[in-house]
Structures are given as C-alpha cells and as structure tokens.
Design a protein around this motif. Structure first.
Motif, PDB file in Angstrom:
ATOM      1  N   ILE A 267       0.862  -1.180   0.000  1.00  0.00           N
ATOM      2  CA  ILE A 267       0.000   0.000   0.000  1.00  0.00           C
ATOM      3  C   ILE A 267       0.893   1.223   0.000  1.00  0.00           C
ATOM      4  N   GLN A 268       0.577   2.168  -0.861  1.00  0.00           N
ATOM      5  CA  GLN A 268       1.339   3.415  -0.879  1.00  0.00           C
ATOM      6  C   GLN A 268       1.172   4.130   0.449  1.00  0.00           C
ATOM      7  N   SER A 269       2.273   4.653   0.973  1.00  0.00           N
ATOM      8  CA  SER A 269       2.200   5.473   2.183  1.00  0.00           C
ATOM      9  C   SER A 269       2.936   6.776   1.922  1.00  0.00           C
ATOM     10  N   CYS A 270       2.495   7.803   2.604  1.00  0.00           N
ATOM     11  CA  CYS A 270       3.113   9.119   2.434  1.00  0.00           C
ATOM     12  C   CYS A 270       4.399   9.161   3.255  1.00  0.00           C
ATOM     13  N   GLY A 271       5.486   9.559   2.598  1.00  0.00           N
ATOM     14  CA  GLY A 271       6.768   9.647   3.295  1.00  0.00           C
ATOM     15  C   GLY A 271       6.820  10.789   4.293  1.00  0.00           C
ATOM     16  N   ALA A 272       5.881  11.721   4.190  1.00  0.00           N
ATOM     17  CA  ALA A 272       5.888  12.873   5.095  1.00  0.00           C
ATOM     18  C   ALA A 272       4.964  12.646   6.299  1.00  0.00           C
ATOM     19  N   CYS A 273       3.700  12.255   6.039  1.00  0.00           N
ATOM     20  CA  CYS A 273       2.744  12.153   7.152  1.00  0.00           C
ATOM     21  C   CYS A 273       2.297  10.718   7.422  1.00  0.00           C
ATOM     22  N   GLY A 274       2.652   9.789   6.546  1.00  0.00           N
ATOM     23  CA  GLY A 274       2.353   8.390   6.819  1.00  0.00           C
ATOM     24  C   GLY A 274       0.987   7.927   6.368  1.00  0.00           C
ATOM     25  N   ARG A 275       0.195   8.813   5.782  1.00  0.00           N
ATOM     26  CA  ARG A 275      -1.151   8.417   5.353  1.00  0.00           C
ATOM     27  C   ARG A 275      -1.060   7.329   4.292  1.00  0.00           C
TER      28      ARG A 275
ATOM     29  N   LEU B 126      -2.638   5.171   1.077  1.00  0.00           N
ATOM     30  CA  LEU B 126      -3.395   5.581  -0.102  1.00  0.00           C
ATOM     31  C   LEU B 126      -3.477   4.429  -1.094  1.00  0.00           C
ATOM     32  N   HIS B 127      -4.698   4.085  -1.484  1.00  0.00           N
ATOM     33  CA  HIS B 127      -4.886   3.130  -2.570  1.00  0.00           C
ATOM     34  C   HIS B 127      -6.171   3.496  -3.296  1.00  0.00           C
ATOM     35  N   PRO B 128      -6.224   3.504  -4.625  1.00  0.00           N
ATOM     36  CA  PRO B 128      -5.100   3.191  -5.520  1.00  0.00           C
ATOM     37  C   PRO B 128      -3.995   4.240  -5.452  1.00  0.00           C
ATOM     38  N   PRO B 129      -2.784   3.834  -5.860  1.00  0.00           N
ATOM     39  CA  PRO B 129      -1.633   4.726  -5.769  1.00  0.00           C
ATOM     40  C   PRO B 129      -1.837   5.991  -6.593  1.00  0.00           C
ATOM     41  N   GLY B 130      -1.219   7.069  -6.152  1.00  0.00           N
ATOM     42  CA  GLY B 130      -1.305   8.343  -6.859  1.00  0.00           C
ATOM     43  C   GLY B 130      -0.017   9.114  -6.689  1.00  0.00           C
ATOM     44  N   PRO B 131       0.098  10.223  -7.407  1.00  0.00           N
ATOM     45  CA  PRO B 131       1.356  10.975  -7.393  1.00  0.00           C
ATOM     46  C   PRO B 131       1.612  11.733  -6.092  1.00  0.00           C
ATOM     47  N   ALA B 132       0.548  12.164  -5.404  1.00  0.00           N
ATOM     48  CA  ALA B 132       0.760  13.002  -4.222  1.00  0.00           C
ATOM     49  C   ALA B 132      -0.165  12.577  -3.090  1.00  0.00           C
ATOM     50  N   CYS B 133       0.218  12.917  -1.877  1.00  0.00           N
ATOM     51  CA  CYS B 133      -0.587  12.612  -0.703  1.00  0.00           C
ATOM     52  C   CYS B 133      -1.829  13.508  -0.674  1.00  0.00           C
ATOM     53  N   PRO B 134      -3.031  12.933  -0.565  1.00  0.00           N
ATOM     54  CA  PRO B 134      -4.239  13.762  -0.528  1.00  0.00           C
ATOM     55  C   PRO B 134      -4.365  14.540   0.777  1.00  0.00           C
ATOM     56  N   GLU B 135      -3.583  14.144   1.784  1.00  0.00           N
ATOM     57  CA  GLU B 135      -3.665  14.781   3.093  1.00  0.00           C
ATOM     58  C   GLU B 135      -2.750  16.007   3.176  1.00  0.00           C
ATOM     59  N   CYS B 136      -1.454  15.798   2.876  1.00  0.00           N
ATOM     60  CA  CYS B 136      -0.482  16.890   3.081  1.00  0.00           C
ATOM     61  C   CYS B 136       0.160  17.325   1.761  1.00  0.00           C
ATOM     62  N   HIS B 137      -0.243  16.713   0.647  1.00  0.00           N
ATOM     63  CA  HIS B 137       0.215  17.082  -0.703  1.00  0.00           C
ATOM     64  C   HIS B 137       1.699  16.837  -0.936  1.00  0.00           C
ATOM     65  N   SER B 138       2.315  16.021  -0.092  1.00  0.00           N
ATOM     66  CA  SER B 138       3.726  15.685  -0.292  1.00  0.00           C
ATOM     67  C   SER B 138       3.868  14.734  -1.479  1.00  0.00           C
ATOM     68  N   PHE B 139       4.979  14.859  -2.195  1.00  0.00           N
ATOM     69  CA  PHE B 139       5.288  13.936  -3.286  1.00  0.00           C
ATOM     70  C   PHE B 139       6.237  12.826  -2.825  1.00  0.00           C
ATOM     71  N   GLU B 140       6.549  12.841  -1.530  1.00  0.00           N
ATOM     72  CA  GLU B 140       7.438  11.829  -0.972  1.00  0.00           C
ATOM     73  C   GLU B 140       6.662  10.540  -0.777  1.00  0.00           C
ATOM     74  N   ARG B 141       6.933   9.574  -1.638  1.00  0.00           N
ATOM     75  CA  ARG B 141       6.127   8.349  -1.577  1.00  0.00           C
ATOM     76  C   ARG B 141       6.918   7.181  -1.021  1.00  0.00           C
ATOM     77  N   SER B 142       6.227   6.361  -0.274  1.00  0.00           N
ATOM     78  CA  SER B 142       6.820   5.145   0.232  1.00  0.00           C
ATOM     79  C   SER B 142       5.725   4.077   0.179  1.00  0.00           C
ATOM     80  N   PHE B 143       5.947   2.927   0.748  1.00  0.00           N
ATOM     81  CA  PHE B 143       4.868   1.946   0.827  1.00  0.00           C
ATOM     82  C   PHE B 143       5.055   1.076   2.057  1.00  0.00           C
TER      83      PHE B 143
END
Ligand SMILES: [Zn+2]
Length: 136
Positions: free
Chosen positions: A26-34, A36-53
C-alpha cells in the motif's frame, strides 16, 4: 487467450512489483504516513510527493461486491465474483474472490490475500475466505 496485464505506471509500479513477490503493498506518504490506494502521485492529506509503501498484512473484509455474469470475456471464468476489500490497514482495493461460491459471498465476510500464477510468470493477487480456526 493470454490473461490481460495491468497497465504499469510510475505511480503503481511498486504495487505490481510487490504482487510479483507475493506481497500486498500500500502506498504510504513519506511525510505524514497516510496510506493511499489506488496509488497516486501526491498525498491527498499533506500534498507531499514523498512516496513510500508498507506491506499489508493481507487481511480484511468484503466491503462490497458484484458477481459478473455478462458479457463473458475470455480468459475469465463466470460467474466471476469481484469485491471491494476493506483491508485491516484501512484502505480498500478491488480484487477477484476465489475459493467461495458466488452465492455465498457476504458483505463483511473475513478474507485474506492469496496469489496466483496466471500464466508463465505472471502473478495476480486475489482474496479468499479467511482461514477457519484463526482468532478473529
Ligand atoms: Zn502526507
């Protein structure tokens, strides 16, 4: 008839690389940890582009489902139960259900991930009823 392949993009490549290794990611935000599925380019919560899983445990429940009858599209088998799975991690994903009679599928039923080698070396995830005797 060869099984159709997923469309791999830079956004979802990690997911399919995981499936090939029999891992549900599952994609996780590298900044806030939220998550996200399905995967996307940015975090819908904090708009970070730092992606992890994270690697999901692979357990969840049927949130909703359909049983496809028509039109039959090879190589799929019909009736074909397809579910929206609510994962324990809190995200949902669409998956084929196996190991259950389509008439016996119920909303809320516990399921767990499995992986099938479809043809040659192509692996797909699916979900089946969770093992009996396991603590809830
Ligand atoms: Zn975030």
């Amino acid at each position: 008839m060869p099984h159709p392949r997923p469309g791999i993009t830079r956004d979802n490549a990690f997911f399919w690389e995981g499936v090939a290794r029999r891992e549900l990611r599952i994609q996780s935000c590298g900044a806030c940890g939220r998550l996200l599925h399905p995967p996307g380019p940015a975090c819908p919560e904090c708009h970070s582009f730092e992606r992890s899983f994270v690697r999901a445990r692979g357990r969840g429940t049927v949130h909703s489902y359909v049983v496809a009858h028509h039109p039959p599209i090879p190589p799929f088998e019909y009736p074909n139960p397809i579910a929206l799975i609510e994962l324990e991690e809190g995200t949902r994903l669409v998956s084929r259900l196996v190991g259950v009679d389509p008439d016996d599928v119920r909303i809320g039923m516990p399921v767990e991930v499995d992986f099938e080698t479809v043809d040659d070396d192509f692996v797909l995830h699916c979900f089946r009823p969770a093992g009996r005797g396991e603590a809830a």
